[in-house]
Design a protein around this motif. Structure first.
Motif, short mmCIF file in Angstrom:
data_model
loop_
_atom_site.label_atom_id
_atom_site.label_comp_id
_atom_site.label_asym_id
_atom_site.label_seq_id
_atom_site.Cartn_x
_atom_site.Cartn_y
_atom_site.Cartn_z
N TRP A 54 0.85 -1.22 0.00
CA TRP A 54 0.00 0.00 0.00
C TRP A 54 0.87 1.25 0.00
N GLU A 112 2.65 1.74 -3.35
CA GLU A 112 1.63 2.08 -4.35
C GLU A 112 1.24 3.55 -4.23
N ALA A 113 1.10 4.01 -2.96
CA ALA A 113 0.73 5.41 -2.73
C ALA A 113 1.83 6.34 -3.23
N GLN A 142 4.01 5.71 -5.60
CA GLN A 142 4.01 5.62 -7.07
C GLN A 142 2.88 6.50 -7.64
N ASP A 143 1.69 6.38 -7.05
CA ASP A 143 0.56 7.18 -7.52
C ASP A 143 0.85 8.67 -7.40
N GLY A 144 1.46 9.03 -6.29
CA GLY A 144 1.79 10.44 -6.04
C GLY A 144 2.78 10.94 -7.08
N LEU A 176 3.36 9.77 -10.06
CA LEU A 176 2.72 9.84 -11.39
C LEU A 176 1.83 11.08 -11.50
N ALA A 177 1.10 11.36 -10.41
CA ALA A 177 0.22 12.54 -10.42
C ALA A 177 1.05 13.82 -10.56
#
Lengths: 200, 173
Positions: free
Chosen positions: B102, B105-106, B108-110, B112-113
């Motif tokens: 988790w 993943e968080a 990575q998402d950050g 990418l954003a």
């Protein structure tokens, strides 16, 4: 945090409360309020500037270190005057300095001793003539006060020089109210007798 | 008018007036400082409790008992914890992998954003237009580093408080 001006507008009890909470400014405010009255009382009792300063310092240290034991139902001024008066009386008993003249203690042998035991006024804002008259009169009164018994002296100083109430004096000196009134009456009588011949 | 011509009450009034006009005496200038140097001001309750507890605990016998008790509790805790961890290793490994999954993943998402925003808002174009390569890139990074260090030093001086000494409150009035 209260400022110095805020503290000046507070009652003694409120300032003591702040001092108990550890506020240094409150301690200084209590010192500012009482350093002159306490020092004046002790100085007029023992007639020795250095000794008076030591005793005043002891009195303040004793009072400020024991603020936790102060009971707010009594006036703070009564408490501090009680400690100061006891210190002066103890000293007088120890040294038997009961009757002294304004120009110095009678047992003063050297010039330094005479100077040390002579009263020195701080406030002198009058014209030279007024100052001379006032000094002469003040000197006579100081001499007359010096000849009073210590307990009369403490009463008359607290009542008429420091402007304290009879109740406050009774509390400060641990005397019944009637005794305080009697002492002050007798002290005034003795002072009138002493000063009478000087006025003609 | 001489004293003899005055009535007793008038003489009394005169005496009281003269007494009230006597000067008041002041102690020497250093008097308040001398008194304050000998006054013990009360400490905040938390500090008092901490000091008392410390003094109580540092008494040699008590310190020995407390140290022994601490060691015994630590050994007992390990005695329970180690077998429990060994017995539950698969479950612990599963939960650890889940949580770290988790977490990454968080991140990575950050990232990418942030990259998407940089591209869409034109920031990436702006940075590229500066053509920060070689010496220019070095100067820009050095300026940024010095700037951050300067801000750090400035904040340190602004926020530092005196330690181990009482602040004279009257100076702040």
């Amino acid at each position: 945090m209260p400022t110095a001006k805020d503290l000046q507008s507070l009652t003694d009890q409120e300032v003591v409360g702040l001092a108990r909470a550890g506020k240094e400014a409150a301690y200084r405010e209590l010192l500012r309020r009482y350093e002159r009255p306490v020092f004046s009382l002790i100085y007029r009792m023992v007639r020795d500037r250095e000794l008076a300063e030591d005793l005043a310092q002891e009195s303040f240290v004793k009072v400020l270190n024991a603020l936790d034991s102060y009971r707010p139902e009594y006036k703070f001024s009564s408490w501090i005057f009680k400690i100061a008066n006891n210190a002066a009386i103890d000293q007088l008993r120890r040294r038997e300095l009961v009757t002294l003249s304004l120009d110095g203690a009678p047992d003063a042998r050297t010039a330094d001793e005479v100077e040390a035991t002579a009263l020195q006024a701080v406030d002198q804002t009058e014209s030279p003539l007024e100052e001379l008259e006032s000094r002469e009169l003040g000197k006579s009164i100081e001499q007359a006060i010096a000849r009073l018994r210590p307990e009369y002296r403490a009463c008359i100083l607290l009542r008429h020089v420091e402007g304290r109430s009879y109740e406050e004096i009774a509390e400060a000196l641990d005397l019944p109210l009637g005794t305080v009134k009697t002492y002050i009456h007798r002290a005034r009588h003795e002072l009138r007798e002493s000063l009478g011949p000087l006025r003609g | 008018m001489t004293d003899k011509q005055l009535s007793p009450s008038q003489r009394d009034e005169m005496l009281v007036r003269e007494l009230s006009r006597l000067p008041s005496f002041a102690p020497s200038r250093g008097f308040p400082a001398n008194v304050m140097a000998r006054v013990r001001r009360p400490q905040p309750k938390a500090v008092v409790l901490y000091r008392r507890a410390k003094a109580w605990a540092l008494e040699p016998r008590r310190a020995l008992v407390l140290g022994g008790a601490y060691a015994a509790v630590a050994v007992a805790a390990l005695w329970v914890a180690v077998p429990w961890v060994v017995a539950n290793t698969p479950a612990i490994r599963f939960v650890t992998a889940q949580v770290s999954g988790w977490f990454f993943e968080a991140i990575q998402d950050g990232a990418l954003a942030a990259a998407g925003w940089a591209v869409s808002s034109g920031v990436a174009e702006f940075v590229r237009s500066l053509s920060l390569t070689g010496d220019r890139l070095f100067i820009a990074l050095a300026t940024l580093t010095v700037g951050y260090a300067g801000c750090g030093v400035g904040l340190h001086y602004l926020l530092r408080t005196p330690r181990g000494q009482d602040v004279a409150l009257q100076h702040s009035f």
